[in-house]
Write a protein that holds these residues in place. Sequence first.
Motif, PDB file in Angstrom:
ATOM      1  N   GLY A  60       7.011   1.356  -0.439  1.00  0.00           N
ATOM      2  CA  GLY A  60       6.115   2.222  -1.206  1.00  0.00           C
ATOM      3  C   GLY A  60       6.433   2.157  -2.687  1.00  0.00           C
ATOM      4  O   GLY A  60       5.544   2.203  -3.539  1.00  0.00           O
ATOM      5  N   THR A  61       7.715   2.050  -3.002  1.00  0.00           N
ATOM      6  CA  THR A  61       8.124   1.939  -4.407  1.00  0.00           C
ATOM      7  C   THR A  61       7.527   0.675  -5.021  1.00  0.00           C
ATOM      8  O   THR A  61       6.950   0.711  -6.121  1.00  0.00           O
ATOM      9  N   ASP A 157      -0.576   7.789  -5.313  1.00  0.00           N
ATOM     10  CA  ASP A 157       0.654   7.677  -4.539  1.00  0.00           C
ATOM     11  C   ASP A 157       0.413   8.398  -3.207  1.00  0.00           C
ATOM     12  O   ASP A 157       0.572   9.615  -3.094  1.00  0.00           O
ATOM     13  N   ALA A 159       2.092   7.644  -0.478  1.00  0.00           N
ATOM     14  CA  ALA A 159       3.256   7.268   0.351  1.00  0.00           C
ATOM     15  C   ALA A 159       3.421   8.195   1.556  1.00  0.00           C
ATOM     16  O   ALA A 159       3.779   7.750   2.640  1.00  0.00           O
ATOM     17  N   GLN A 160       3.133   9.488   1.352  1.00  0.00           N
ATOM     18  CA  GLN A 160       3.330  10.461   2.437  1.00  0.00           C
ATOM     19  C   GLN A 160       2.023  10.811   3.147  1.00  0.00           C
ATOM     20  O   GLN A 160       1.997  11.734   3.947  1.00  0.00           O
ATOM     21  N   SER A 181       3.741   4.035   1.814  1.00  0.00           N
ATOM     22  CA  SER A 181       5.096   3.677   2.239  1.00  0.00           C
ATOM     23  C   SER A 181       5.164   3.663   3.766  1.00  0.00           C
ATOM     24  O   SER A 181       4.582   4.527   4.426  1.00  0.00           O
ATOM     25  N   LYS A 186       7.988   8.229   7.532  1.00  0.00           N
ATOM     26  CA  LYS A 186       6.563   8.457   7.273  1.00  0.00           C
ATOM     27  C   LYS A 186       5.783   8.509   8.594  1.00  0.00           C
ATOM     28  O   LYS A 186       6.271   8.075   9.635  1.00  0.00           O
TER      29      LYS A 186
END
Length: 369
Positions: A60-61, A157, A159-160, A181, A186
């Motif tokens: 994800g980063t 973002d 990611a979650q 991510s 997750k």
Amino acid sequence: MPVPILDTKRQYSDYQEEVEREIIEVARSGWYIGGPKLASFEENVGKYCESKFAIGVSSGTDALLAALMALDIKAGDEVITTTFSFFATIGVIARVGATPVLCDIDIETFNIDPAQIEAKITEKTKAIIPVHLYGQCADMDEIMKIAKKHNLYVIEDGAQAIGSKRFGTVCGNFGDFGCFSFYPTKNLGAMGEGGLVTTNNEELAHKMGLIRNHGMEPKYYHKFIGGNFRLDAMQAAVLDVKLKYLDKWTEGRQKNAALYRKLFAEKNLIGKIALPVEKEGRHIYNQFTLLCEKRDELFKFMQENKIGCDMYYPLSFHEQECFQYLGCNKEEFPVANKATQECLSIPIFPELTEEEIVEVVETIAKFYS
Ligand SMILES: Cc1ncc(COP(=O)(O)O)c(C=O)c1O
């Protein structure tokens, strides 16, 4: 009864046979990077996210970093984001040499407060990175209005928040890029690291495909400076299997959230604690995060009673040592300051039993009694 904050092993039986077959197939194929497993996963996850293009990446980063690189964001540029998120959201901005500009959050959703954004825009502002924290979409209607008015890029973002929805749109489709991510905690977790970038822009999709592979096209000719941001075939194969179960697992999380709401109300705990507010759309509950009176003592009490919980996050970005150079004034972020002092995330993973949820609530009730 101890309750873990997460137990990834409990869902393994859902997909064990299939995933082990896939892993052996990849091992025997000798095709470890790219290839048919990656192509299949990208096609399926693209459909799931309702995005025209889905590009698997290494984390994800790296999804966020590659998105900034693909949009040519660099030193001298400013990027507006929330002060309250996982470090990756801000870390990538600094890593491309740009300046993070932070906004306070909305106390109901923990997401960036759109009302704060416009005052932070300067002639250097290039992009906004809203975060869909804990699995709930930020107020993208307002954010996109501002971005369009000021001609700014938007990198979501998510990611979650894979598969979360707001205003009838699946997250990742509001802005220029959606970043996800597959860290094992997750809702869709790899057996290792992984990430995804989605976009509906063909040109950006092509560029992202190159950026994840050192900006190379054709072989050994480099148009752009990219990185090794590739998702390997083994992780792609695992994720492709797990994707089929994602909706079932997310429904499990939503059911758990509903049970918590019912039990906390029955125990008259609202007031001592505040529950996360669910807005219209689809919240996928990667986390269930409370605001709690005497949070630090409660956290200690929960640990003593072996109830898994954690503080996501105990510090905002404006408080991090490495971002003191931004010169932020803590008083500008009263809501995030409250969140860092009061937030506590409790177990929400899909395989929690009803007894475990009751145990979590009763432990919290005992603390406040
Ligand atoms: C909001 C947010 N952004 C970015 C990331 C980074 O993802 P990864 O850990 O896959 O690099 C995470 C993951 O923890 C996250 O929660």
